[in-house]
Design an enzyme around this catalytic site. Structure first.
Site, PDB file in Angstrom:
ATOM      1  N   LYS A  12       4.426  -2.386   3.446  1.00 37.63           N
ATOM      2  CA  LYS A  12       4.468  -3.710   2.817  1.00 37.63           C
ATOM      3  C   LYS A  12       4.759  -4.795   3.848  1.00 37.63           C
ATOM      4  O   LYS A  12       5.262  -4.510   4.936  1.00 37.63           O
ATOM      5  CB  LYS A  12       5.451  -3.769   1.664  1.00 37.63           C
ATOM      6  CG  LYS A  12       6.882  -3.411   1.947  1.00 37.63           C
ATOM      7  CD  LYS A  12       7.697  -3.539   0.696  1.00 37.63           C
ATOM      8  CE  LYS A  12       8.194  -4.935   0.427  1.00 37.63           C
ATOM      9  NZ  LYS A  12       7.341  -6.032   0.265  1.00 37.63           N
TER      10      LYS A  12
ATOM     11  N   HIS B 299       1.103  -4.612 -16.199  1.00 36.32           N
ATOM     12  CA  HIS B 299       0.598  -4.432 -14.828  1.00 36.32           C
ATOM     13  C   HIS B 299       1.623  -3.810 -13.890  1.00 36.32           C
ATOM     14  O   HIS B 299       1.346  -3.606 -12.719  1.00 36.32           O
ATOM     15  CB  HIS B 299       0.135  -5.770 -14.266  1.00 36.32           C
ATOM     16  CG  HIS B 299       1.223  -6.631 -13.682  1.00 36.32           C
ATOM     17  ND1 HIS B 299       2.408  -6.881 -14.326  1.00 36.32           N
ATOM     18  CD2 HIS B 299       1.293  -7.289 -12.502  1.00 36.32           C
ATOM     19  CE1 HIS B 299       3.159  -7.667 -13.555  1.00 36.32           C
ATOM     20  NE2 HIS B 299       2.515  -7.929 -12.457  1.00 36.32           N
ATOM     21  N   GLY B 300       2.807  -3.531 -14.393  1.00 39.05           N
ATOM     22  CA  GLY B 300       3.824  -2.949 -13.529  1.00 39.05           C
ATOM     23  C   GLY B 300       5.107  -2.769 -14.313  1.00 39.05           C
ATOM     24  O   GLY B 300       5.113  -2.848 -15.549  1.00 39.05           O
TER      25      GLY B 300
ATOM     26  N   LEU C  93       0.893  -1.165   0.000  1.00 33.18           N
ATOM     27  CA  LEU C  93       0.000   0.000   0.000  1.00 33.18           C
ATOM     28  C   LEU C  93       0.928   1.210   0.000  1.00 33.18           C
ATOM     29  O   LEU C  93       1.859   1.278   0.803  1.00 33.18           O
ATOM     30  CB  LEU C  93      -0.904  -0.015   1.235  1.00 33.18           C
ATOM     31  CG  LEU C  93      -1.925   1.116   1.356  1.00 33.18           C
ATOM     32  CD1 LEU C  93      -3.160   0.625   2.111  1.00 33.18           C
ATOM     33  CD2 LEU C  93      -1.350   2.344   2.062  1.00 33.18           C
ATOM     34  N   GLU C  94       0.672   2.120  -0.892  1.00 32.28           N
ATOM     35  CA  GLU C  94       1.576   3.259  -1.035  1.00 32.28           C
ATOM     36  C   GLU C  94       0.779   4.565  -0.990  1.00 32.28           C
ATOM     37  O   GLU C  94      -0.214   4.700  -1.707  1.00 32.28           O
ATOM     38  CB  GLU C  94       2.318   3.131  -2.381  1.00 32.28           C
ATOM     39  CG  GLU C  94       3.622   3.887  -2.455  1.00 32.28           C
ATOM     40  CD  GLU C  94       4.453   3.453  -3.668  1.00 32.28           C
ATOM     41  OE1 GLU C  94       5.217   2.478  -3.555  1.00 32.28           O
ATOM     42  OE2 GLU C  94       4.336   4.100  -4.725  1.00 32.28           O
TER      43      GLU C  94
ATOM     44  N   SER D 138       4.938   5.686 -10.155  1.00 35.24           N
ATOM     45  CA  SER D 138       3.859   4.883 -10.724  1.00 35.24           C
ATOM     46  C   SER D 138       3.127   5.757 -11.740  1.00 35.24           C
ATOM     47  O   SER D 138       3.222   6.990 -11.682  1.00 35.24           O
ATOM     48  CB  SER D 138       2.864   4.448  -9.644  1.00 35.24           C
ATOM     49  OG  SER D 138       3.482   3.649  -8.670  1.00 35.24           O
TER      50      SER D 138
ATOM     51  N   ASN E 117      -4.729 -10.511 -12.652  1.00 34.54           N
ATOM     52  CA  ASN E 117      -4.557 -11.969 -12.758  1.00 34.54           C
ATOM     53  C   ASN E 117      -5.944 -12.577 -12.882  1.00 34.54           C
ATOM     54  O   ASN E 117      -6.557 -12.937 -11.859  1.00 34.54           O
ATOM     55  CB  ASN E 117      -3.885 -12.545 -11.486  1.00 34.54           C
ATOM     56  CG  ASN E 117      -2.380 -12.415 -11.476  1.00 34.54           C
ATOM     57  OD1 ASN E 117      -1.801 -11.818 -12.364  1.00 34.54           O
ATOM     58  ND2 ASN E 117      -1.762 -12.969 -10.472  1.00 34.54           N
TER      59      ASN E 117
ATOM     60  N   SER F 213       8.192   0.638  -8.389  1.00 40.31           N
ATOM     61  CA  SER F 213       8.611  -0.097  -7.202  1.00 40.31           C
ATOM     62  C   SER F 213       8.897   0.946  -6.137  1.00 40.31           C
ATOM     63  O   SER F 213       8.825   2.141  -6.411  1.00 40.31           O
ATOM     64  CB  SER F 213       9.868  -0.899  -7.501  1.00 40.31           C
ATOM     65  OG  SER F 213      10.886  -0.028  -7.947  1.00 40.31           O
TER      66      SER F 213
END
Lengths: 121, 487
Positions: B486, B410-411, B217-218, B391, B340, B386
């Site tokens: 995290k 997705h990243g 969670l950011e 992001s 996913n 990351s």
């Protein structure tokens, strides 16, 4: 090696002993308790190994225990009977989701098995 | 007996560029390929991909019975189990196959972006304490259970009704929340009878937990708006405080996948079909095994959306404690994407079972599944970097349908394994470095921090540039981290 890797590799003398060594974590923790018996059947030996580890992983996730005392009572090509005991550590660190077929290597030799399994962590 | 041959490792010279940021490995490469393999990348990302086995895995995906068009790898593609992470494949109904490996162990792992009306400048003094409160309120890591333990009948309703049940019956959110979730937070077709008792047991106390690994969670700040029209539609502005949540279906989803791989593997062995990679086990969607898995997967997906909804509720509780009831402090859902999952979608005049593993949808403007407020701009796509890196928020473009079955990455995608990252990074030093950058880190384990170090990931700016260059989606905003929670 896989990006999300968590691999274990083990070998041991004697068929049953090597499968008993395929555990989620090591020994050395106090107070063994709870004994659970298992009987598994699978399509072949590779699947049996993956199923056996997945049993341990799911059980560990459910009980928040680490299974340190694994006894394989009977091991055939496609079936297994075993019982396990574990401990409740104060902290559980790495979550293991599942054992996979990815990169699975299983070699049977005169002294038992040598196996490499990749875990999804 | 079907046997799939191995793929040679020296693939790079055989992959040809066929469009902007789009490469192809032709169908003639291996006899058993039913369609070509396509990769969205630039030359640098392509070179990184061929260092692991993700391209051979994508070639294996092209052999799936019923696959249509091509198997496609996203710019964050890396080696997975069976399918590569960042892999997309559509199989034609009714008899095309569904493969649990094409969805992944963490069913409906996904990302949800919350946006407040707060400006970072106005609240930055208390943010470390807010982050600490979030860490106390949200269980992370292995063996942590949530405050919400479900009775069997409640679990049944979460699995079949998803987020609307949490909102309507348990009061964990507002009716407006549902409008901003992919599939409105519930897939039809879920059947709890197809979710094993063990899977339900593994999930019963995990609703509202983040988990470990790369889940996080950011708290973030909108550093730069790159498309003002789209940002305005999404309610984003520079300096804004946002929250990004990344987690999935926890132990329940893992067990659903494990159960299905086991069942399908047995059926394949029984039928004498031998795969080069048993993790690629599949069943025709019309078969009993395929139908059962799809029903269980839908239930696990609903559980994952519910999980992110409970986490949203916890974030709102914390924000209310620190910033009061004023409307500006309310974390509103911008959108929630699954990365996913398998979805039944029309593409090119056919109804397909689209597998997205480590990939999100990227519907263009006007798509009927979009919230009304986003009809003109397209579906929000979130691409987390990351810890310590940016992001991105993008919106899908219509052209994505032909390029990638309306899918984006997705990243940033892993570049190093967790083990390799731990060998190269000292967790305590990384923590100190992030703190020096002004990023509050809430993670009890330095070792797990090291596993998710920025150097373990590809360059997110490069990955996002490739997505835009390929015509899949356009950039809307760049977000930077302020606090990371995290497991």
């Amino acid at each position: 090696m896989l990006s999300s890797d968590g691999g274990i590799s083990t070998s041991g003398a004697g068929r049953r002993r090597s499968w008993s060594q395929l555990r989620i974590s090591g020994t050395g923790l106090p107070e063994l308790f709870e004994e659970a018996g298992y009987a598994l059947a699978a399509a072949d030996t590779e699947a049996l190994l993956v199923d056996w580890l997945n049993e341990l992983i799911a059980r560990s996730d459910l009980t928040k225990r680490v299974y340190t005392d694994l006894v394989v009572d009977a091991l055939q090509e496609r079936s297994l009977r075993a019982h396990i005991r574990g401990v409740s550590p104060p902290v559980l660190k790495t979550a293991v989701k599942a054992a996979t077929f990815h990169g699975l290597e299983l070699h049977e030799h005169d002294d038992g098995f040598t196996a490499t399994v990749v875990l999804d962590v | 007996m079907e046997t799939l041959p191995e793929v040679p490792q020296q693939l790079e010279p055989l992959i040809r560029q066929i469009g902007p940021a789009l490469y192809e490995l032709g169908q003639g490469f291996r006899e058993d390929m039913r369609v070509p393999a396509r990769i969205v990348a630039d030359s640098e990302l392509l070179h990184q991909m061929v260092q692991d086995r993700s391209v051979p895995q994508l070639v294996n995906v092209t052999t799936l019975p019923g696959i249509q068009g091509f198997a496609i790898g996203m710019p964050d593609m890396h080696e997975g189990y069976g399918f590569p992470v960042g892999g997309v494949a559509g199989t034609a109904l009714p008899d095309g196959v569904i493969s649990p490996g094409g969805i992944g162990f963490d069913i409906n792992c996904g990302v949800r972006l919350l946006a407040t009306g707060l400006r970072h400048e106005d609240v930055k003094e208390v943010l470390p304490e807010v982050a600490h409160d979030l860490a106390r309120s949200i269980p992370t890591g292995f063996g942590r259970h949530g405050r919400l333990s479900l009775a069997p009948e409640q679990m049944d309703r979460v699995l079949t009704e998803g987020v609307p049940y949490l909102v309507d019956v348990l009061g964990l959110g507002t009716p407006e929340d549902v409008d901003y979730l992919e599939a409105r937070g519930c897939l039809d077709g879920a059947d709890t009878a197809k979710v094993s008792v063990r899977a339900q047991e593994r999930g019963h106390d995990q609703l509202g937990t983040l988990g470990g690994g790369n889940h996080f969670l950011e708290v973030q700040r909108v550093e730069r708006v790159l498309d003002s029209e789209a940002a305005s539609a999404l309610g984003l502005f520079e300096g804004q405080l946002t929250v990004l949540i990344h987690t999935g279906s926890r132990g329940l989803g893992h067990q659903v996948c494990t159960d299905a791989v086991r069942t399908m593997d047995r059926a394949l062995v029984r039928e004498g079909i031998r795969l080069v990679d048993r993790q690629l086990a599949y069943a025709p969607l019309s078969s009993a095994e395929g139908q059962d898995y799809f029903a269980a997967m839908c239930a696990a997906a609903n559980f994952a959306w519910a999980n992110r909804q409970v986490l949203t509720h916890r974030v709102r509780e914390v924000f209310r404690r620190w910033f009061g009831d004023r409307s500006a402090a309310w974390p509103r859902i911008v959108y929630d994407v699954a990365h996913n999952i398998a979805k039944l979608e029309p593409h090119g005049g056919q109804r397909l079972c689209v597998h997205r593993k480590g990939a999100t949808r990227a519907f263009g403007p006007g798509h009927p599944e979009l919230p009304a407020a986003y009809h003109q701009v397209g579906q929000p796509v979130f691409i987390p970097g990351s810890m310590g890196t940016a992001s991105f928020v993008l919106v899908g473009k219509e052209a994505a349908e032909a390029i990638s079955l309306s899918s984006a990455c997705h990243g940033a995608g892993r570049r190093l394994s967790r083990a390799a990252s731990k060998r190269q990074v000292v967790g305590s030093e990384l923590r100190a470095a992030l703190n020096r950058q002004g990023i509050a880190v809430e993670c009890p384990s330095n070792a797990e921090l090291a596993e998710e170090a920025p150097l373990a990931y590809k360059d997110v700016d490069r990955v996002v540039d490739v997505v835009e260059a390929a015509g899949i989606a356009r950039k809307v905003a760049r977000l930077v981290p302020l606090a990371v929670l995290k497991g």
